[in-house]
Design an enzyme around this catalytic site. Structure first.
Site, short mmCIF file in Angstrom:
data_model
loop_
_atom_site.label_atom_id
_atom_site.label_comp_id
_atom_site.label_asym_id
_atom_site.label_seq_id
_atom_site.Cartn_x
_atom_site.Cartn_y
_atom_site.Cartn_z
N ARG A 82 0.85 -1.19 0.00
CA ARG A 82 0.00 0.00 0.00
C ARG A 82 0.89 1.24 0.00
NH1 ARG A 82 -2.70 3.01 4.88
NH2 ARG A 82 -3.82 4.57 3.68
N HIS A 126 -3.36 10.79 0.70
CA HIS A 126 -2.79 10.62 2.04
C HIS A 126 -2.24 11.99 2.46
CE1 HIS A 126 -1.10 7.38 4.92
NE2 HIS A 126 -0.84 8.56 5.48
N GLU A 171 -7.52 8.14 6.37
CA GLU A 171 -7.84 8.78 7.66
C GLU A 171 -8.44 10.18 7.53
OE1 GLU A 171 -4.49 8.57 10.29
OE2 GLU A 171 -4.50 6.39 10.29
N ASN A 301 -7.17 1.59 10.11
CA ASN A 301 -5.86 1.90 10.66
C ASN A 301 -6.01 1.94 12.16
OD1 ASN A 301 -5.29 2.33 7.96
ND2 ASN A 301 -4.75 4.49 8.17
N TYR A 303 -4.06 2.08 15.96
CA TYR A 303 -2.86 2.27 16.77
C TYR A 303 -3.12 2.05 18.26
CZ TYR A 303 -0.51 3.61 12.55
OH TYR A 303 0.03 3.55 11.29
N GLU A 365 -3.33 -0.18 8.26
CA GLU A 365 -2.15 0.29 9.00
C GLU A 365 -2.20 -0.27 10.41
OE1 GLU A 365 -1.27 4.50 9.24
OE2 GLU A 365 -1.82 4.77 7.14
C1 BGC Z 1 -1.05 7.81 9.27
C2 BGC Z 1 0.40 7.62 8.91
C3 BGC Z 1 1.26 7.87 10.13
C4 BGC Z 1 0.91 6.83 11.17
C5 BGC Z 1 1.71 6.93 12.47
C6 BGC Z 1 -1.42 7.23 10.60
O1 BGC Z 1 -2.19 8.17 11.27
O2 BGC Z 1 -1.89 7.35 8.23
O3 BGC Z 1 0.70 8.50 7.86
O4 BGC Z 1 2.61 7.88 9.85
O5 BGC Z 1 -0.44 6.96 11.51
O6 BGC Z 1 1.46 8.14 13.10
#
Ligand code: BGC
Length: 452
Positions: A82, A126, A171, A301, A303, A365
């Site tokens: 991607r 992006h 995002e 995505n 985190y 992601e």
């Molecule tokens: C984004 C990336 C970023 C990653 C880590 C995501 O919010 O799509 O571009 O590098 O998180 O912060």
């Protein structure tokens, strides 16, 4: 899960193993081959915007070294890659005159990927909006959505004979809130809730781009990559006001984007002072039909979760406060808590909320920033833990088709410049030298072991 024993369940034979990057974060070549300036070129050259004044002018120099990067992907055994297409490389002024050298670059990249047996998975936006469109109001201006649809048609016309899986936006929540709400990302506008039209115009752009992709590429698979977060209350804050704040945050971060895409309607925005479903004329007749056209997949995505409390100062203007968790989670270099089960919670929660309207899910992601150096056991633990969380969600009935780790390479991490390192491959930004990390070998071995 210890780094030495990444025992994972077997994923389906056709599960897609991938890695992600984005144009501004890796390409460099900021004004080469006719490329126009993007809002990130402008923003990074303004004093005080990015840590230590870093810019993406050179970044990983991927524009010149993409062959080497594709060779790394081949070594990893990736099924798919991607990347994002830089809009101002294709349309330097955002609209009108097409720059063929920009299209040539992505064609060379796509061909190199296909030669290596790797499926190209481009994202069309992006965050690097052409500056010329920002000068006309950027995503606050409805016209930008139409320009995005036209740009999608140009890219599809050149690459559509070789690319099937497309991602429209990356995002839209983060671009709206960081870029237009708080001004910590480009274009650096701090409009707070006046940034909301940016959500609708990006989504409308998604709808128009989806139609353009499907018109040009009959077998197109169209996805969008949303940043989603499970919303949690702190253990010590569970009053009614806290619950209302958590609901409000869920609406802003998750449902504002997922509901119109999957259910064809916006959530109630009364908590944000916007009881009018047409947002005072921003949402027009037909928009939600376009936005709600069935997706072939939803990119997620992930985190970390978000912890929310009632606002300590209701006069500050937002119906929630972001809080820190009470639990002592491990932390990444970014100080983000490591919470793999949040991903299971997120995926099963999406299934519960959207039911049959939830298309197949792709993790577009997931990854973490860790200290410099090629010995990165914490990254291996992070990835193993999160893949285990994906497997748990799949065991509970969520249809997940693939996993793209963020990121293939260390890269330009937006407001943090080169200080946060997310790569399976370490990059020396003085020389451009690439050094695969221990996590690279681990991911390669994992993919190989998962092959039927
Ligand atoms: C984004 C990336 C970023 C990653 C880590 C995501 O919010 O799509 O571009 O590098 O998180 O912060």
């Amino acid at each position: 899960m210890p780094a030495s024993s990444p025992e994972l369940p077997r994923f389906p034979a056709d599960f897609v193993w991938g890695a992600s990057t984005a144009a501004y974060q890796i390409e460099g070549a900021a004004d080469e081959d006719g490329k126009g300036p993007s809002i990130w070129d402008t923003f990074t050259h303004r004093a005080g915007t990015v840590r230590d004044g870093h810019t993406g002018d050179v970044a990983c120099d991927h524009y010149h070294r993409f062959d080497e990067d594709v060779a790394l992907m081949r070594r990893l055994g990736l099924d798919a890659y991607r990347f994002s297409v830089s809009w101002p490389r294709i349309l330097p002024s955002g609209a009108g005159k097409v720059e063929p050298r920009g299209l040539d670059f992505y064609e060379r990249l796509v061909d190199a990927l296909l030669d290596a047996g790797i499926e190209p998975t481009p994202t069309l936006f992006h965050w690097d909006l052409p500056q010329a469109l920002e000068d006309e109001g950027g995503w606050l201006n409805r016209e930008t959505a139409y320009r995005f649809g036209e740009y999608a048609a140009v890219v599809a016309d050149r690459l559509g004979d070789r690319v099937t899986r497309w991602i429209t936006l990356n995002e839209p929540f983060v671009h709206m809130s960081f870029g237009y709400g708080f001004g910590v990302h480009a274009p650096g506008r701090a409009l707070l809730l006046d940034a909301l039209p940016v959500a609708h115009h990006q989504l409308l752009g998604h709808g128009l781009a989806t139609a353009a992709l499907r018109a040009a590429v009959p077998d197109a698979q169209v996805l969008v990559a949303n940043n989603c977060t499970p919303v949690r209350l702190r253990q010590d804050a569970r009053g009614e006001a806290d619950t209302a704040a958590a609901d409000a945050y869920d609406i802003l971060h998750n449902r504002l984007f997922n509901d119109p895409l999957l259910h064809g309607r916006y959530p109630d925005l009364s908590a944000y002072g916007m009881p009018d479903p047409a947002w005072g004329g921003v949402v027009r007749d037909g928009d939600l039909t376009s936005i709600g056209a069935p997706l072939d997949g939803l990119g997620i995505n992930y985190y970390n979760p978000s912890w929310i409390t009632a606002p300590r100062d209701p006069a500050a203007g937002l119906p929630f406060d972001l809080a820190e968790p009470a639990e002592p989670y491990l932390r990444t270099s970014f100080d983000w808590p490591v919470v793999p089960d949040g991903l299971t919670e997120l995926l099963t929660g999406l299934k519960a909320r959207y039911g049959a309207d939830l298309p197949p899910v792709w993790i577009t992601e997931n990854g973490c920033s860790q200290p410099e150096g090629s010995h990165d056991p914490a990254r291996i633990d992070y990835l193993a833990g999160h893949l285990g969380a994906v497997a748990d969600a799949m065991a509970q009935g969520v249809d997940v088709r693939g996993y793209f780790t963020w990121s293939l390479l260390d890269n330009f991490e937006w407001a943090e410049g080169y200080h946060q390192r997310f790569g399976l491959v370490e990059v020396d930004f003085a020389t451009g030298a690439r050094t695969p990390r221990a996590s690279f070998d681990w991911y390669r071995d994992l993919i190989a072991a998962q092959r039927p």
